[in-house]
Write an enzyme that holds these catalytic residues in place. Structure first.
Site, PDB file in Angstrom:
ATOM      1  N   HIS A   1      63.065  38.773  37.785  1.00 32.91           N
ATOM      2  CA  HIS A   1      62.550  37.423  37.620  1.00 32.91           C
ATOM      3  C   HIS A   1      61.537  37.177  38.723  1.00 32.91           C
ATOM      4  O   HIS A   1      61.816  37.436  39.886  1.00 32.91           O
ATOM      5  CB  HIS A   1      63.707  36.423  37.714  1.00 32.91           C
ATOM      6  CG  HIS A   1      63.301  35.008  37.489  1.00 32.91           C
ATOM      7  ND1 HIS A   1      63.108  34.496  36.230  1.00 32.91           N
ATOM      8  CD2 HIS A   1      63.042  34.003  38.349  1.00 32.91           C
ATOM      9  CE1 HIS A   1      62.759  33.216  36.338  1.00 32.91           C
ATOM     10  NE2 HIS A   1      62.714  32.904  37.619  1.00 32.91           N
ATOM     11  N   SER A   2      60.396  36.672  38.345  1.00 33.51           N
ATOM     12  CA  SER A   2      59.381  36.320  39.335  1.00 33.51           C
ATOM     13  C   SER A   2      59.619  34.896  39.813  1.00 33.51           C
ATOM     14  O   SER A   2      59.819  33.979  39.012  1.00 33.51           O
ATOM     15  CB  SER A   2      57.978  36.442  38.740  1.00 33.51           C
ATOM     16  OG  SER A   2      57.688  37.783  38.436  1.00 33.51           O
ATOM     17  N   GLU A   3      59.575  34.752  41.118  1.00 33.39           N
ATOM     18  CA  GLU A   3      59.804  33.460  41.751  1.00 33.39           C
ATOM     19  C   GLU A   3      58.969  32.362  41.105  1.00 33.39           C
ATOM     20  O   GLU A   3      57.790  32.546  40.808  1.00 33.39           O
ATOM     21  CB  GLU A   3      59.427  33.574  43.231  1.00 33.39           C
ATOM     22  CG  GLU A   3      59.465  32.271  43.981  1.00 33.39           C
ATOM     23  CD  GLU A   3      58.979  32.437  45.412  1.00 33.39           C
ATOM     24  OE1 GLU A   3      59.373  31.600  46.232  1.00 33.39           O
ATOM     25  OE2 GLU A   3      58.221  33.376  45.705  1.00 33.39           O
TER      26      GLU A   3
ATOM     27  N   CYS B   1      60.557  28.937  33.280  1.00 30.69           N
ATOM     28  CA  CYS B   1      61.092  29.867  34.279  1.00 30.69           C
ATOM     29  C   CYS B   1      62.512  29.524  34.724  1.00 30.69           C
ATOM     30  O   CYS B   1      63.374  30.407  34.794  1.00 30.69           O
ATOM     31  CB  CYS B   1      60.171  29.923  35.489  1.00 30.69           C
ATOM     32  SG  CYS B   1      58.488  30.421  35.092  1.00 30.69           S
TER      33      CYS B   1
ATOM     34  N   GLU C   1      55.301  34.069  43.305  1.00 27.86           N
ATOM     35  CA  GLU C   1      55.115  32.686  42.852  1.00 27.86           C
ATOM     36  C   GLU C   1      53.820  32.514  42.064  1.00 27.86           C
ATOM     37  O   GLU C   1      52.763  33.003  42.458  1.00 27.86           O
ATOM     38  CB  GLU C   1      55.096  31.757  44.070  1.00 27.86           C
ATOM     39  CG  GLU C   1      54.852  30.307  43.759  1.00 27.86           C
ATOM     40  CD  GLU C   1      56.010  29.658  43.028  1.00 27.86           C
ATOM     41  OE1 GLU C   1      55.747  29.017  41.986  1.00 27.86           O
ATOM     42  OE2 GLU C   1      57.156  29.781  43.481  1.00 27.86           O
TER      43      GLU C   1
ATOM     44  N   ARG D   1      52.732  33.644  39.047  1.00 24.84           N
ATOM     45  CA  ARG D   1      52.149  34.921  38.608  1.00 24.84           C
ATOM     46  C   ARG D   1      51.387  35.571  39.762  1.00 24.84           C
ATOM     47  O   ARG D   1      50.345  36.173  39.605  1.00 24.84           O
ATOM     48  CB  ARG D   1      51.304  34.754  37.345  1.00 24.84           C
ATOM     49  CG  ARG D   1      52.158  34.408  36.123  1.00 24.84           C
ATOM     50  CD  ARG D   1      51.470  34.606  34.791  1.00 24.84           C
ATOM     51  NE  ARG D   1      50.174  34.003  34.664  1.00 24.84           N
ATOM     52  CZ  ARG D   1      49.944  32.755  34.240  1.00 24.84           C
ATOM     53  NH1 ARG D   1      50.947  31.976  33.885  1.00 24.84           N
ATOM     54  NH2 ARG D   1      48.717  32.303  34.149  1.00 24.84           N
TER      55      ARG D   1
ATOM     56  N   THR E   1      46.847  28.054  30.791  1.00 25.83           N
ATOM     57  CA  THR E   1      47.346  28.708  32.003  1.00 25.83           C
ATOM     58  C   THR E   1      46.469  29.881  32.437  1.00 25.83           C
ATOM     59  O   THR E   1      46.280  30.112  33.626  1.00 25.83           O
ATOM     60  CB  THR E   1      48.819  29.132  31.819  1.00 25.83           C
ATOM     61  OG1 THR E   1      49.307  29.679  33.036  1.00 25.83           O
ATOM     62  CG2 THR E   1      48.987  30.153  30.697  1.00 25.83           C
TER      63      THR E   1
ATOM     64  N   ASP F   1      47.214  37.385  35.263  1.00 23.07           N
ATOM     65  CA  ASP F   1      48.527  37.709  35.832  1.00 23.07           C
ATOM     66  C   ASP F   1      48.321  38.692  36.972  1.00 23.07           C
ATOM     67  O   ASP F   1      47.906  39.827  36.758  1.00 23.07           O
ATOM     68  CB  ASP F   1      49.435  38.308  34.755  1.00 23.07           C
ATOM     69  CG  ASP F   1      50.888  38.400  35.167  1.00 23.07           C
ATOM     70  OD1 ASP F   1      51.184  38.313  36.380  1.00 23.07           O
ATOM     71  OD2 ASP F   1      51.737  38.563  34.278  1.00 23.07           O
TER      72      ASP F   1
ATOM     73  N   ARG G   1      50.737  39.711  39.014  1.00 21.89           N
ATOM     74  CA  ARG G   1      52.008  40.335  39.403  1.00 21.89           C
ATOM     75  C   ARG G   1      51.984  41.846  39.207  1.00 21.89           C
ATOM     76  O   ARG G   1      51.244  42.376  38.389  1.00 21.89           O
ATOM     77  CB  ARG G   1      53.165  39.758  38.584  1.00 21.89           C
ATOM     78  CG  ARG G   1      53.407  38.298  38.847  1.00 21.89           C
ATOM     79  CD  ARG G   1      54.458  37.741  37.951  1.00 21.89           C
ATOM     80  NE  ARG G   1      53.984  37.698  36.565  1.00 21.89           N
ATOM     81  CZ  ARG G   1      54.670  37.180  35.563  1.00 21.89           C
ATOM     82  NH1 ARG G   1      55.866  36.661  35.781  1.00 21.89           N
ATOM     83  NH2 ARG G   1      54.180  37.172  34.343  1.00 21.89           N
TER      84      ARG G   1
ATOM     85  N   LYS H   1      56.610  44.161  31.963  1.00 26.23           N
ATOM     86  CA  LYS H   1      57.781  44.585  32.735  1.00 26.23           C
ATOM     87  C   LYS H   1      58.361  45.873  32.173  1.00 26.23           C
ATOM     88  O   LYS H   1      58.852  46.712  32.919  1.00 26.23           O
ATOM     89  CB  LYS H   1      58.843  43.482  32.750  1.00 26.23           C
ATOM     90  CG  LYS H   1      58.434  42.276  33.557  1.00 26.23           C
ATOM     91  CD  LYS H   1      59.508  41.213  33.540  1.00 26.23           C
ATOM     92  CE  LYS H   1      59.051  39.992  34.315  1.00 26.23           C
ATOM     93  NZ  LYS H   1      60.047  38.919  34.273  1.00 26.23           N
TER      94      LYS H   1
END
Length: 141
Positions: free
Chosen positions: A1-3, A17, A41, A43, A63, A75, A77, A103
């Site tokens: 899980h991304s913060e 989220c 945080e 992305r 977004t 994104d 990440r 992922k």
């Protein structure tokens, strides 16, 4: 899980989220498993930039467009550290709870036995956000 401070801790309705994290925790409490919580945080654009992206979204940008307006990719990440963490715990196969195909594709040396979707109903505040994630980012919603 991304913060996601706004979703995970503050209950923001602009994203899913916090509800995804709660869904994962409930499933893990019943079936076992672990959450790898990544400090990425917004992305991975950081909280300050995420708040600025929210302001742009309030002006009508989606977004992805909001991130681009701030000079970021849609994104930022990365998930390579997940494989390192799993290898540290000698885990070589998993059932992955995710809607994000990125992922799944980053786990080169980990066998994904099964992908479990995270089913979260949309609300009036995040319906466009979720639509953008599905249509433009390939999320499996």
């Amino acid at each position: 899980h991304s913060e996601c401070l706004t979703g995970d801790a503050l209950g923001s309705l602009k994203c899913d989220c916090g509800e995804q994290l709660e869904f994962a925790l409930q499933n893990i409490s019943l079936l076992g498993g672990m959450i790898i919580y990544l400090r990425q945080e917004g992305r991975n654009i950081g909280l300050f930039n995420k708040v600025n992206a929210y302001a742009l979204q309030d002006q009508g940008f989606d977004t992805i467009e909001a991130n681009h307006q701030l000079g970021f990719k849609s994104d930022e990440r990365s998930y390579e550290v997940v494989e390192t963490i799993l290898e540290h715990f000698k885990i070589d196969k998993i059932r992955l709870l995710t809607n994000n195909p990125k992922k799944m594709s980053c786990l080169k040396n980990i066998m994904i036995i099964e992908r479990w979707p995270i089913i979260i109903p949309s609300n009036n505040h995040n319906v466009d956000y979720l639509k953008t994630k599905k249509e433009m980012m390939g999320h499996l919603l």
